[in-house]
Design an enzyme around this catalytic site. Structure first.
Site, PDB file in Angstrom:
ATOM      1  N   ASN A 266       0.814  -1.228   0.000  1.00 34.21           N
ATOM      2  CA  ASN A 266       0.000   0.000   0.000  1.00 34.21           C
ATOM      3  C   ASN A 266       0.845   1.275   0.000  1.00 34.21           C
ATOM      4  O   ASN A 266       0.419   2.291  -0.537  1.00 34.21           O
ATOM      5  CB  ASN A 266      -0.925  -0.026   1.230  1.00 34.21           C
TER       6      ASN A 266
ATOM      7  N   VAL B 283      -8.947   9.416  -2.681  1.00 29.37           N
ATOM      8  CA  VAL B 283      -9.161   9.190  -1.248  1.00 29.37           C
ATOM      9  C   VAL B 283      -8.622  10.378  -0.446  1.00 29.37           C
ATOM     10  O   VAL B 283      -7.543  10.903  -0.755  1.00 29.37           O
ATOM     11  CB  VAL B 283      -8.452   7.890  -0.787  1.00 29.37           C
TER      12      VAL B 283
ATOM     13  N   LYS C 236       3.077   3.299 -11.109  1.00 29.02           N
ATOM     14  CA  LYS C 236       1.815   2.571 -10.908  1.00 29.02           C
ATOM     15  C   LYS C 236       1.467   1.704 -12.125  1.00 29.02           C
ATOM     16  O   LYS C 236       0.916   0.613 -11.976  1.00 29.02           O
ATOM     17  CB  LYS C 236       0.676   3.552 -10.605  1.00 29.02           C
TER      18      LYS C 236
ATOM     19  N   TYR D 278       4.913   9.087 -10.949  1.00 23.55           N
ATOM     20  CA  TYR D 278       3.825   8.334 -10.300  1.00 23.55           C
ATOM     21  C   TYR D 278       3.109   7.428 -11.303  1.00 23.55           C
ATOM     22  O   TYR D 278       2.914   6.233 -11.050  1.00 23.55           O
ATOM     23  CB  TYR D 278       2.852   9.330  -9.660  1.00 23.55           C
TER      24      TYR D 278
ATOM     25  N   THR E  13      -6.678  11.718   1.869  1.00 25.27           N
ATOM     26  CA  THR E  13      -5.498  11.376   2.682  1.00 25.27           C
ATOM     27  C   THR E  13      -4.443  12.464   2.525  1.00 25.27           C
ATOM     28  O   THR E  13      -4.600  13.399   1.731  1.00 25.27           O
ATOM     29  CB  THR E  13      -4.878  10.048   2.196  1.00 25.27           C
TER      30      THR E  13
HETATM   31  N1  LIG Z   1      -5.109   9.106  -1.883  1.00 28.91           N
HETATM   32  C1  LIG Z   1      -5.487   8.898  -3.112  1.00 28.91           C
HETATM   33  O1  LIG Z   1      -6.328   9.607  -3.681  1.00 28.91           O
HETATM   34  C2  LIG Z   1      -4.905   7.746  -3.889  1.00 28.91           C
HETATM   35  C3  LIG Z   1      -5.377   7.525  -5.189  1.00 28.91           C
HETATM   36  C4  LIG Z   1      -4.854   6.483  -5.914  1.00 28.91           C
HETATM   37  C5  LIG Z   1      -3.936   5.623  -5.338  1.00 28.91           C
HETATM   38  N2  LIG Z   1      -3.498   5.864  -4.071  1.00 28.91           N
HETATM   39  C6  LIG Z   1      -2.515   4.930  -3.508  1.00 28.91           C
HETATM   40  O2  LIG Z   1      -2.976   4.468  -2.254  1.00 28.91           O
HETATM   41  C7  LIG Z   1      -1.860   4.125  -1.417  1.00 28.91           C
HETATM   42  C8  LIG Z   1      -2.004   4.802  -0.064  1.00 28.91           C
HETATM   43  O3  LIG Z   1      -1.942   6.197  -0.273  1.00 28.91           O
HETATM   44  P1  LIG Z   1      -2.483   7.264   0.774  1.00 28.91           P
HETATM   45  O4  LIG Z   1      -3.300   8.207  -0.003  1.00 28.91           O
HETATM   46  O5  LIG Z   1      -3.053   6.589   1.965  1.00 28.91           O
HETATM   47  O6  LIG Z   1      -1.107   7.989   1.110  1.00 28.91           O
HETATM   48  P2  LIG Z   1      -0.561   8.670   2.445  1.00 28.91           P
HETATM   49  O7  LIG Z   1      -1.681   9.189   3.265  1.00 28.91           O
HETATM   50  O8  LIG Z   1       0.497   9.605   1.987  1.00 28.91           O
HETATM   51  O9  LIG Z   1       0.108   7.455   3.226  1.00 28.91           O
HETATM   52  C9  LIG Z   1       1.213   6.815   2.675  1.00 28.91           C
HETATM   53  C10 LIG Z   1       1.669   5.692   3.606  1.00 28.91           C
HETATM   54  O10 LIG Z   1       2.831   5.113   3.017  1.00 28.91           O
HETATM   55  C11 LIG Z   1       3.943   5.219   3.919  1.00 28.91           C
HETATM   56  N3  LIG Z   1       5.125   5.540   3.146  1.00 28.91           N
HETATM   57  C12 LIG Z   1       5.293   6.558   2.265  1.00 28.91           C
HETATM   58  N4  LIG Z   1       6.545   6.572   1.790  1.00 28.91           N
HETATM   59  C13 LIG Z   1       7.192   5.548   2.400  1.00 28.91           C
HETATM   60  C14 LIG Z   1       8.522   5.054   2.345  1.00 28.91           C
HETATM   61  N5  LIG Z   1       9.457   5.651   1.600  1.00 28.91           N
HETATM   62  N6  LIG Z   1       8.826   3.981   3.091  1.00 28.91           N
HETATM   63  C15 LIG Z   1       7.912   3.403   3.878  1.00 28.91           C
HETATM   64  N7  LIG Z   1       6.639   3.823   3.971  1.00 28.91           N
HETATM   65  C16 LIG Z   1       6.292   4.878   3.252  1.00 28.91           C
HETATM   66  C17 LIG Z   1       3.569   6.354   4.879  1.00 28.91           C
HETATM   67  O11 LIG Z   1       4.116   6.127   6.169  1.00 28.91           O
HETATM   68  P3  LIG Z   1       5.372   6.907   6.769  1.00 28.91           P
HETATM   69  O12 LIG Z   1       5.207   8.348   6.442  1.00 28.91           O
HETATM   70  O13 LIG Z   1       5.309   6.572   8.222  1.00 28.91           O
HETATM   71  O14 LIG Z   1       6.530   6.276   6.099  1.00 28.91           O
HETATM   72  C18 LIG Z   1       2.053   6.206   4.985  1.00 28.91           C
HETATM   73  O15 LIG Z   1       1.718   5.268   5.965  1.00 28.91           O
HETATM   74  C19 LIG Z   1      -0.617   4.583  -2.201  1.00 28.91           C
HETATM   75  O16 LIG Z   1      -0.046   3.484  -2.867  1.00 28.91           O
HETATM   76  C20 LIG Z   1      -1.178   5.557  -3.216  1.00 28.91           C
HETATM   77  O17 LIG Z   1      -0.372   5.666  -4.363  1.00 28.91           O
HETATM   78  C21 LIG Z   1      -3.970   6.893  -3.325  1.00 28.91           C
END
Ligand SMILES: NC(=O)c1ccc[n+]([C@@H]2O[C@H](COP(=O)([O-])OP(=O)(O)OC[C@H]3O[C@@H](n4cnc5c(N)ncnc54)[C@H](OP(=O)(O)O)[C@@H]3O)[C@@H](O)[C@H]2O)c1
Length: 241
Positions: free
Chosen positions: A80, A180, A151, A147, A182
């Site tokens: 994730n 989402v 992906k 990105y 976030t």
């Molecule tokens: N949000 C959206 O709209 C969206 C849309 C499409 C896809 N996604 C995908 O959904 C997934 C979750 O995204 P999110 O929106 O929940 O993002 P987020 O809120 O930024 O959270 C990212 C998570 O990944 C961890 N992380 C980031 N870089 C890291 C690294 N270098 N090493 C280890 N851990 C790392 C962060 O933890 P730490 O900071 O503690 O390391 C955090 O727990 C991602 O793969 C993202 O690409 C999100």
């Protein structure tokens, strides 16, 4: 069903919501990897602090990530953790940024998937690999070359892994979570308009209440994991079910 979950990016956003769903199960063991730690006093959770962009550190940590499979009826890997990358057009990127984005979004999930298969291929448990992808895997967005590329690669990797592993008791999915609410979306909204022409559209998603909550998406992901037989395709989008 006694469940083992290996989850990356559990400290924030979608990953945190997925963690909450699994920790609410009666019989579960979670191994979770992020750079920071939640320091939760939960006997079913083992947190590992690791920067997934550091592939040498990841390789050195792998022996600590995968517990013995005995006793688990279901083993799940959810890749994730993700990073939006440098939000800039080609010609303004940095070599280190390109490497970092590829490492976090593509090479670390590939490495963990490979290690997961090595660890559990001979175990009789149900085995699921779920890579969190994005609509950006299919759709080119100016400013998001790192990105989108990572992906798209992860989606293709998932399809190849599915072809190879389907007969060996593994299911592999590449799941787009929709848009989402976030920290990643906050980071996107802070981008420079000149570097990211779609900025206004993303600001609108938030102001018009069009974002899903992490909890809604985590529930959809749990639905898929609970009934993989209902989802024959590798590539899934939570907005379609
Ligand atoms: N949000 C959206 O709209 C969206 C849309 C499409 C896809 N996604 C995908 O959904 C997934 C979750 O995204 P999110 O929106 O929940 O993002 P987020 O809120 O930024 O959270 C990212 C998570 O990944 C961890 N992380 C980031 N870089 C890291 C690294 N270098 N090493 C280890 N851990 C790392 C962060 O933890 P730490 O900071 O503690 O390391 C955090 O727990 C991602 O793969 C993202 O690409 C999100």
């Amino acid at each position: 069903m006694r469940t083992l979950l290996i989850l990356t990016g559990h400290t924030k956003g979608l990953g945190h919501a997925i963690l909450d769903v699994f920790l609410s199960l009666e019989s579960v063991q979670v191994v979770a990897l992020s750079r920071t730690s939640l320091d939760l006093a939960h006997s079913n959770l083992k947190e590992i602090q690791l920067d997934l962009s550091d592939l040498d550190a990841l390789e050195a940590t792998i022996p600590k990530v995968f517990p013995k499979a005995e006793g688990f009826e279901r083993c799940i890997l959810i890749n994730n953790a993700g990073w939006i990358g440098e939000v800039k057009p080609v010609g303004k990127l940095n070599p280190k940024g390109i490497q970092r984005a590829m490492n976090v979004n593509l090479l670390a999930p590939m490495t963990l998937t490979d290690a997961f298969v090595k660890a559990y291929r001979n175990h009789q448990a149900e085995k699921i690999i779920l890579n969190v992808s994005s609509g950006a895997a299919q759709k080119p967005l100016p400013g998001w070359s790192e990105y989108c590329t990572g992906k798209a690669g992860l989606a293709m990797f998932s399809k190849v892994a599915h072809e190879e592993l389907n007969g060996l008791g593994f299911r592999v999915f590449s799941v787009a979570p929709g848009i989402v609410d976030t920290g990643m979306q906050s980071e996107i909204r802070r981008a420079d308009q000149q570097d990211f022409p779609a900025l206004e559209r993303f600001i609108g998603y938030k102001s018009e209440g069009k974002l899903s909550t992490p909890e809604e998406v985590a529930a959809k992901i749990f639905q898929l994991i609970s009934h993989p037989e209902l989802f024959p395709e590798v590539v899934q989008d939570v907005r379609n079910y």
